[in-house]
Design an enzyme around this catalytic site. Sequence first.
Site, PDB file in Angstrom:
ATOM      1  N   TYR A 147      44.654  34.890  40.972  1.00  0.00           N
ATOM      2  CA  TYR A 147      43.633  35.629  40.221  1.00  0.00           C
ATOM      3  C   TYR A 147      43.878  37.137  40.329  1.00  0.00           C
ATOM      4  CZ  TYR A 147      38.769  36.633  38.678  1.00  0.00           C
ATOM      5  OH  TYR A 147      37.645  37.074  38.011  1.00  0.00           O
TER       6      TYR A 147
ATOM      7  N   LYS B  99      44.626  39.691  37.303  1.00  0.00           N
ATOM      8  CA  LYS B  99      43.712  40.795  36.974  1.00  0.00           C
ATOM      9  C   LYS B  99      44.391  42.157  37.133  1.00  0.00           C
ATOM     10  CE  LYS B  99      40.144  38.219  35.897  1.00  0.00           C
ATOM     11  NZ  LYS B  99      39.707  38.087  34.503  1.00  0.00           N
TER      12      LYS B  99
HETATM   13  P1  NAI Z   1      31.797  32.017  33.125  1.00  0.00           P
HETATM   14  O1  NAI Z   1      32.361  30.844  33.820  1.00  0.00           O
HETATM   15  O2  NAI Z   1      30.325  32.091  32.976  1.00  0.00           O
HETATM   16  O3  NAI Z   1      32.476  32.197  31.706  1.00  0.00           O
HETATM   17  C1  NAI Z   1      33.858  32.051  31.511  1.00  0.00           C
HETATM   18  C2  NAI Z   1      34.098  31.242  30.243  1.00  0.00           C
HETATM   19  O4  NAI Z   1      35.512  31.186  30.020  1.00  0.00           O
HETATM   20  C3  NAI Z   1      33.580  29.804  30.364  1.00  0.00           C
HETATM   21  O5  NAI Z   1      32.706  29.490  29.304  1.00  0.00           O
HETATM   22  C4  NAI Z   1      34.851  28.965  30.314  1.00  0.00           C
HETATM   23  O6  NAI Z   1      34.701  27.718  29.648  1.00  0.00           O
HETATM   24  C5  NAI Z   1      35.788  29.887  29.529  1.00  0.00           C
HETATM   25  N1  NAI Z   1      37.175  29.496  29.764  1.00  0.00           N
HETATM   26  C6  NAI Z   1      37.782  29.239  30.949  1.00  0.00           C
HETATM   27  N2  NAI Z   1      39.033  28.823  30.742  1.00  0.00           N
HETATM   28  C7  NAI Z   1      39.227  28.810  29.388  1.00  0.00           C
HETATM   29  C8  NAI Z   1      40.296  28.434  28.561  1.00  0.00           C
HETATM   30  N3  NAI Z   1      41.465  27.978  29.062  1.00  0.00           N
HETATM   31  N4  NAI Z   1      40.156  28.549  27.216  1.00  0.00           N
HETATM   32  C9  NAI Z   1      38.992  28.987  26.687  1.00  0.00           C
HETATM   33  N5  NAI Z   1      37.923  29.343  27.424  1.00  0.00           N
HETATM   34  C10 NAI Z   1      38.045  29.244  28.762  1.00  0.00           C
HETATM   35  O7  NAI Z   1      32.320  33.275  33.968  1.00  0.00           O
HETATM   36  P2  NAI Z   1      32.252  34.845  33.720  1.00  0.00           P
HETATM   37  O8  NAI Z   1      32.038  35.456  35.032  1.00  0.00           O
HETATM   38  O9  NAI Z   1      31.363  35.214  32.597  1.00  0.00           O
HETATM   39  O10 NAI Z   1      33.772  35.135  33.306  1.00  0.00           O
HETATM   40  C11 NAI Z   1      34.159  36.039  32.281  1.00  0.00           C
HETATM   41  C12 NAI Z   1      35.303  36.901  32.763  1.00  0.00           C
HETATM   42  O11 NAI Z   1      34.837  37.789  33.770  1.00  0.00           O
HETATM   43  C13 NAI Z   1      36.461  36.146  33.399  1.00  0.00           C
HETATM   44  O12 NAI Z   1      37.690  36.667  32.914  1.00  0.00           O
HETATM   45  C14 NAI Z   1      36.299  36.415  34.874  1.00  0.00           C
HETATM   46  O13 NAI Z   1      37.517  36.341  35.550  1.00  0.00           O
HETATM   47  C15 NAI Z   1      35.738  37.821  34.842  1.00  0.00           C
HETATM   48  N6  NAI Z   1      35.052  38.255  36.052  1.00  0.00           N
HETATM   49  C16 NAI Z   1      33.932  37.641  36.533  1.00  0.00           C
HETATM   50  C17 NAI Z   1      33.283  38.127  37.642  1.00  0.00           C
HETATM   51  C18 NAI Z   1      32.012  37.514  38.171  1.00  0.00           C
HETATM   52  O14 NAI Z   1      31.576  37.891  39.274  1.00  0.00           O
HETATM   53  N7  NAI Z   1      31.366  36.633  37.476  1.00  0.00           N
HETATM   54  C19 NAI Z   1      33.801  39.288  38.368  1.00  0.00           C
HETATM   55  C20 NAI Z   1      34.960  39.872  37.777  1.00  0.00           C
HETATM   56  C21 NAI Z   1      35.553  39.366  36.678  1.00  0.00           C
END
Ligand code: NAI
Length: 259
Positions: A163, A167
Amino acid sequence: MEPVRKLSRSIAGKVALVTGAASGMGRATAHIFAGEGAKVAVVDLKQERVDAVVAEIKAEGGEAHGWALDVADADGIIRVVKEVEARFGGLDILVNNAGLATFHGIGEEGYEKTWALALDVMLTAHVRFVRAALPSLKKSGEGRIVNVASTEGFGATPGNSPYVAAKHGVIGLTRALAVELGREGVTVNCICPGPIRTGITQEIPDEHKEIFAKRRVPLRRYGFPEEVAHVTLSVVLPASSYLNGIAIPVDGGMLVKNA
Ligand code: NAI
Protein backbone atom coordinates in the site's frame (compact mmCIF):
# COMPACT_ATOMS: atom_id res chain seq x y z
CA MET A 1 -6.19 49.30 -11.26
CA GLU A 2 -6.87 46.13 -13.20
CA PRO A 3 -10.28 44.68 -12.36
CA VAL A 4 -10.22 41.58 -10.17
CA ARG A 5 -10.73 38.54 -12.36
CA LYS A 6 -13.94 36.63 -11.83
CA LEU A 7 -13.07 32.94 -11.78
CA SER A 8 -15.82 30.34 -11.78
CA ARG A 9 -16.54 28.27 -8.68
CA SER A 10 -19.07 26.15 -10.53
CA ILE A 11 -18.72 22.66 -11.96
CA ALA A 12 -22.33 22.63 -13.18
CA GLY A 13 -22.54 20.76 -16.48
CA LYS A 14 -19.06 19.26 -16.17
CA VAL A 15 -18.68 15.51 -16.61
CA ALA A 16 -16.88 13.80 -13.71
CA LEU A 17 -15.82 10.17 -13.44
CA VAL A 18 -15.19 8.90 -9.89
CA THR A 19 -13.75 5.43 -9.27
CA GLY A 20 -14.52 3.57 -6.06
CA ALA A 21 -17.67 5.68 -5.88
CA ALA A 22 -19.92 3.11 -4.18
CA SER A 23 -18.51 3.79 -0.72
CA GLY A 24 -16.61 6.17 1.54
CA MET A 25 -14.83 9.13 0.00
CA GLY A 26 -15.72 8.19 -3.59
CA ARG A 27 -19.42 8.10 -2.74
CA ALA A 28 -19.20 11.42 -0.89
CA THR A 29 -17.36 12.94 -3.85
CA ALA A 30 -19.95 11.67 -6.34
CA HIS A 31 -22.76 13.13 -4.20
CA ILE A 32 -21.09 16.49 -3.70
CA PHE A 33 -20.15 16.86 -7.38
CA ALA A 34 -23.70 15.95 -8.46
CA GLY A 35 -25.06 18.40 -5.90
CA GLU A 36 -22.99 21.09 -7.66
CA GLY A 37 -24.63 20.20 -10.97
CA ALA A 38 -21.97 17.92 -12.48
CA LYS A 39 -22.91 14.81 -14.46
CA VAL A 40 -21.31 12.00 -12.50
CA ALA A 41 -20.08 8.61 -13.69
CA VAL A 42 -20.16 6.32 -10.65
CA VAL A 43 -17.64 3.49 -11.10
CA ASP A 44 -17.12 0.61 -8.67
CA LEU A 45 -16.83 -3.17 -8.52
CA LYS A 46 -20.43 -4.33 -8.01
CA GLN A 47 -23.44 -3.31 -10.10
CA GLU A 48 -25.89 -3.29 -7.18
CA ARG A 49 -23.69 -1.02 -5.04
CA VAL A 50 -23.14 1.33 -7.99
CA ASP A 51 -26.88 1.39 -8.71
CA ALA A 52 -27.61 2.21 -5.06
CA VAL A 53 -25.40 5.34 -5.15
CA VAL A 54 -26.83 6.42 -8.51
CA ALA A 55 -30.34 6.07 -7.03
CA GLU A 56 -29.34 8.17 -3.99
CA ILE A 57 -27.96 10.92 -6.22
CA LYS A 58 -31.01 10.90 -8.49
CA ALA A 59 -33.32 11.05 -5.46
CA GLU A 60 -31.58 14.31 -4.55
CA GLY A 61 -32.13 15.67 -8.07
CA GLY A 62 -28.61 15.00 -9.35
CA GLU A 63 -27.48 13.48 -12.65
CA ALA A 64 -25.50 10.24 -12.47
CA HIS A 65 -25.02 6.91 -14.20
CA GLY A 66 -23.27 3.80 -12.91
CA TRP A 67 -20.68 1.42 -14.33
CA ALA A 68 -19.61 -1.84 -12.68
CA LEU A 69 -15.89 -2.26 -13.29
CA ASP A 70 -12.84 -3.82 -11.69
CA VAL A 71 -10.27 -1.07 -12.24
CA ALA A 72 -7.60 -3.78 -12.61
CA ASP A 73 -9.27 -4.61 -15.96
CA ALA A 74 -7.32 -2.66 -18.62
CA ASP A 75 -9.80 -3.24 -21.46
CA GLY A 76 -12.71 -2.49 -19.15
CA ILE A 77 -11.27 0.95 -18.39
CA ILE A 78 -11.13 1.84 -22.09
CA ARG A 79 -14.70 0.61 -22.58
CA VAL A 80 -16.10 2.50 -19.59
CA VAL A 81 -14.37 5.78 -20.48
CA LYS A 82 -15.77 5.52 -24.03
CA GLU A 83 -19.27 4.83 -22.68
CA VAL A 84 -19.08 7.74 -20.23
CA GLU A 85 -17.99 10.10 -23.02
CA ALA A 86 -20.76 8.85 -25.31
CA ARG A 87 -23.44 9.16 -22.64
CA PHE A 88 -22.48 12.53 -21.18
CA GLY A 89 -20.76 14.13 -24.21
CA GLY A 90 -17.17 14.33 -22.92
CA LEU A 91 -15.15 14.06 -19.74
CA ASP A 92 -13.76 17.00 -17.76
CA ILE A 93 -12.86 15.62 -14.34
CA LEU A 94 -11.26 12.29 -13.43
CA VAL A 95 -11.02 11.22 -9.78
CA ASN A 96 -8.86 8.11 -9.34
CA ASN A 97 -10.07 7.03 -5.90
CA ALA A 98 -10.70 3.25 -5.85
CA GLY A 99 -8.59 1.46 -3.31
CA LEU A 100 -8.44 -1.18 -0.62
CA ALA A 101 -6.42 -2.14 2.42
CA THR A 102 -3.48 -4.39 1.50
CA PHE A 103 -1.53 -5.01 4.73
CA HIS A 104 1.04 -7.77 4.19
CA GLY A 105 4.36 -8.36 5.97
CA ILE A 106 7.28 -8.54 3.55
CA GLY A 107 8.32 -12.02 4.74
CA GLU A 108 4.82 -13.53 4.78
CA GLU A 109 3.42 -16.13 2.42
CA GLY A 110 1.52 -14.75 -0.60
CA TYR A 111 3.16 -11.34 -0.48
CA GLU A 112 3.66 -11.03 -4.23
CA LYS A 113 -0.06 -11.47 -4.89
CA THR A 114 -0.90 -8.63 -2.51
CA TRP A 115 1.84 -6.47 -4.02
CA ALA A 116 0.43 -7.00 -7.54
CA LEU A 117 -3.12 -6.25 -6.37
CA ALA A 118 -2.09 -3.03 -4.58
CA LEU A 119 -0.14 -1.75 -7.58
CA ASP A 120 -2.80 -2.78 -10.13
CA VAL A 121 -5.74 -1.19 -8.32
CA MET A 122 -4.08 1.83 -6.72
CA LEU A 123 -1.45 2.88 -9.25
CA THR A 124 -1.62 1.19 -12.67
CA ALA A 125 -5.37 1.80 -12.86
CA HIS A 126 -4.76 5.54 -12.40
CA VAL A 127 -2.37 5.54 -15.35
CA ARG A 128 -4.81 3.60 -17.52
CA PHE A 129 -7.71 5.93 -16.70
CA VAL A 130 -5.57 8.97 -17.48
CA ARG A 131 -4.49 7.47 -20.82
CA ALA A 132 -8.05 6.56 -21.77
CA ALA A 133 -9.51 9.92 -20.72
CA LEU A 134 -6.70 12.16 -21.98
CA PRO A 135 -8.19 13.24 -25.34
CA SER A 136 -11.40 14.35 -23.60
CA LEU A 137 -9.56 16.00 -20.70
CA LYS A 138 -7.46 18.00 -23.17
CA LYS A 139 -10.53 18.96 -25.18
CA SER A 140 -12.28 20.14 -22.02
CA GLY A 141 -10.02 23.19 -21.68
CA GLU A 142 -10.41 22.87 -17.90
CA GLY A 143 -9.41 19.21 -17.52
CA ARG A 144 -8.80 18.09 -13.96
CA ILE A 145 -7.23 14.90 -12.62
CA VAL A 146 -7.33 14.16 -8.90
CA ASN A 147 -5.56 11.07 -7.63
CA VAL A 148 -6.33 9.85 -4.13
CA ALA A 149 -3.13 8.82 -2.35
CA SER A 150 -2.80 8.77 1.45
CA THR A 151 -0.65 10.01 4.30
CA GLU A 152 0.96 6.59 3.60
CA GLY A 153 2.29 8.36 0.49
CA PHE A 154 4.56 10.43 2.77
CA GLY A 155 5.39 8.03 5.60
CA ALA A 156 4.80 4.36 6.38
CA THR A 157 3.08 1.97 8.77
CA PRO A 158 4.94 -1.31 9.45
CA GLY A 159 3.58 -4.32 7.50
CA ASN A 160 1.97 -2.12 4.85
CA SER A 161 4.62 -1.99 2.13
CA PRO A 162 2.41 -2.82 -0.91
CA TYR A 163 0.00 0.00 0.00
CA VAL A 164 2.77 2.42 1.00
CA ALA A 165 4.63 1.79 -2.26
CA ALA A 166 1.45 2.28 -4.31
CA LYS A 167 0.58 5.53 -2.52
CA HIS A 168 4.12 6.92 -2.79
CA GLY A 169 3.81 6.01 -6.46
CA VAL A 170 0.57 7.97 -6.76
CA ILE A 171 2.30 11.11 -5.50
CA GLY A 172 5.18 10.57 -7.93
CA LEU A 173 2.77 9.93 -10.79
CA THR A 174 0.83 13.08 -9.90
CA ARG A 175 3.98 15.21 -10.05
CA ALA A 176 5.17 13.60 -13.28
CA LEU A 177 1.84 14.09 -15.04
CA ALA A 178 1.44 17.62 -13.70
CA VAL A 179 4.61 18.74 -15.46
CA GLU A 180 3.74 16.76 -18.59
CA LEU A 181 0.09 17.78 -18.96
CA GLY A 182 0.26 21.37 -17.74
CA ARG A 183 0.83 22.55 -21.30
CA GLU A 184 -2.35 20.76 -22.34
CA GLY A 185 -4.36 22.78 -19.84
CA VAL A 186 -4.96 19.71 -17.66
CA THR A 187 -4.09 20.00 -13.97
CA VAL A 188 -3.05 16.95 -11.95
CA ASN A 189 -3.18 16.98 -8.16
CA CYS A 190 -3.40 14.47 -5.42
CA ILE A 191 -5.33 14.25 -2.15
CA CYS A 192 -3.70 12.49 0.79
CA PRO A 193 -6.31 11.56 3.39
CA GLY A 194 -5.36 10.69 6.94
CA PRO A 195 -7.59 8.40 9.03
CA ILE A 196 -11.14 8.67 7.66
CA ARG A 197 -14.34 6.79 8.62
CA THR A 198 -15.01 4.72 5.48
CA GLY A 199 -15.34 1.12 4.35
CA ILE A 200 -11.58 0.60 4.60
CA THR A 201 -11.46 1.56 8.27
CA GLN A 202 -14.82 0.18 9.41
CA GLU A 203 -13.26 -3.00 10.87
CA ILE A 204 -11.14 -0.94 13.28
CA PRO A 205 -13.05 -0.87 16.59
CA ASP A 206 -14.18 2.59 17.73
CA GLU A 207 -12.06 2.52 20.87
CA HIS A 208 -8.93 1.84 18.79
CA LYS A 209 -9.86 4.65 16.45
CA GLU A 210 -10.20 6.97 19.43
CA ILE A 211 -6.88 5.97 21.01
CA PHE A 212 -5.07 6.44 17.69
CA ALA A 213 -6.71 9.78 16.91
CA LYS A 214 -6.08 11.25 20.37
CA ARG A 215 -2.42 10.28 20.19
CA ARG A 216 -1.69 11.21 16.57
CA VAL A 217 -4.22 13.70 15.18
CA PRO A 218 -4.32 17.32 16.43
CA LEU A 219 -8.10 17.37 15.81
CA ARG A 220 -8.26 14.23 18.01
CA ARG A 221 -10.71 12.32 15.81
CA TYR A 222 -11.07 10.43 12.53
CA GLY A 223 -12.28 12.50 9.60
CA PHE A 224 -15.52 12.07 7.69
CA PRO A 225 -15.51 11.26 3.97
CA GLU A 226 -17.34 14.49 3.19
CA GLU A 227 -14.48 16.48 4.73
CA VAL A 228 -12.17 15.00 2.09
CA ALA A 229 -14.68 15.23 -0.77
CA HIS A 230 -15.06 18.99 -0.27
CA VAL A 231 -11.31 19.43 -0.68
CA THR A 232 -11.50 17.36 -3.87
CA LEU A 233 -14.27 19.67 -5.07
CA SER A 234 -12.08 22.73 -4.40
CA VAL A 235 -9.28 21.22 -6.48
CA VAL A 236 -11.48 20.58 -9.54
CA LEU A 237 -13.13 24.02 -9.66
CA PRO A 238 -12.43 26.06 -12.80
CA ALA A 239 -11.09 28.73 -10.39
CA SER A 240 -8.38 26.32 -9.18
CA SER A 241 -6.67 26.70 -12.55
CA TYR A 242 -3.18 27.44 -11.13
CA LEU A 243 -3.06 24.55 -8.65
CA ASN A 244 -0.93 21.82 -10.22
CA GLY A 245 1.30 18.96 -9.10
CA ILE A 246 0.52 19.22 -5.42
CA ALA A 247 -0.16 16.52 -2.81
CA ILE A 248 -2.66 17.87 -0.28
CA PRO A 249 -2.87 16.15 3.11
CA VAL A 250 -6.42 16.09 4.53
CA ASP A 251 -5.51 14.59 7.85
CA GLY A 252 -6.58 16.83 10.72
CA GLY A 253 -2.94 17.95 11.02
CA MET A 254 -1.51 14.47 11.59
CA LEU A 255 1.52 14.87 9.32
CA VAL A 256 2.75 18.06 10.99
CA LYS A 257 2.41 16.80 14.56
CA ASN A 258 5.70 15.86 16.19
CA ALA A 259 4.72 15.43 19.82
P1 NAI B 1 -14.02 2.49 0.89
O1 NAI B 1 -13.73 1.06 1.09
O2 NAI B 1 -15.17 3.08 1.61
O3 NAI B 1 -14.16 2.81 -0.66
C1 NAI B 1 -13.28 2.28 -1.62
C2 NAI B 1 -14.09 1.81 -2.82
O4 NAI B 1 -13.16 1.36 -3.82
C3 NAI B 1 -15.02 0.64 -2.48
O5 NAI B 1 -16.35 0.93 -2.85
C4 NAI B 1 -14.45 -0.52 -3.28
O6 NAI B 1 -15.42 -1.42 -3.78
C5 NAI B 1 -13.76 0.22 -4.43
N1 NAI B 1 -12.76 -0.65 -5.05
C6 NAI B 1 -11.81 -1.39 -4.43
N2 NAI B 1 -11.15 -2.12 -5.34
C7 NAI B 1 -11.70 -1.83 -6.56
C8 NAI B 1 -11.48 -2.30 -7.86
N3 NAI B 1 -10.54 -3.23 -8.14
N4 NAI B 1 -12.22 -1.79 -8.88
C9 NAI B 1 -13.18 -0.87 -8.62
N5 NAI B 1 -13.46 -0.40 -7.39
C10 NAI B 1 -12.72 -0.89 -6.37
O7 NAI B 1 -12.67 3.23 1.32
P2 NAI B 1 -12.18 4.74 1.21
O8 NAI B 1 -11.42 5.02 2.43
O9 NAI B 1 -13.27 5.67 0.82
O10 NAI B 1 -11.13 4.62 0.01
C11 NAI B 1 -10.98 5.59 -1.02
C12 NAI B 1 -9.52 5.87 -1.26
O11 NAI B 1 -8.98 6.56 -0.13
C13 NAI B 1 -8.64 4.64 -1.43
O12 NAI B 1 -7.75 4.84 -2.51
C14 NAI B 1 -7.90 4.54 -0.12
O13 NAI B 1 -6.67 3.89 -0.27
C15 NAI B 1 -7.74 6.00 0.23
N6 NAI B 1 -7.46 6.30 1.62
C16 NAI B 1 -8.31 5.98 2.64
C17 NAI B 1 -8.03 6.33 3.94
C18 NAI B 1 -8.97 6.05 5.08
O14 NAI B 1 -8.58 6.23 6.24
N7 NAI B 1 -10.18 5.64 4.85
C19 NAI B 1 -6.78 7.02 4.27
C20 NAI B 1 -5.97 7.33 3.14
C21 NAI B 1 -6.29 6.97 1.89
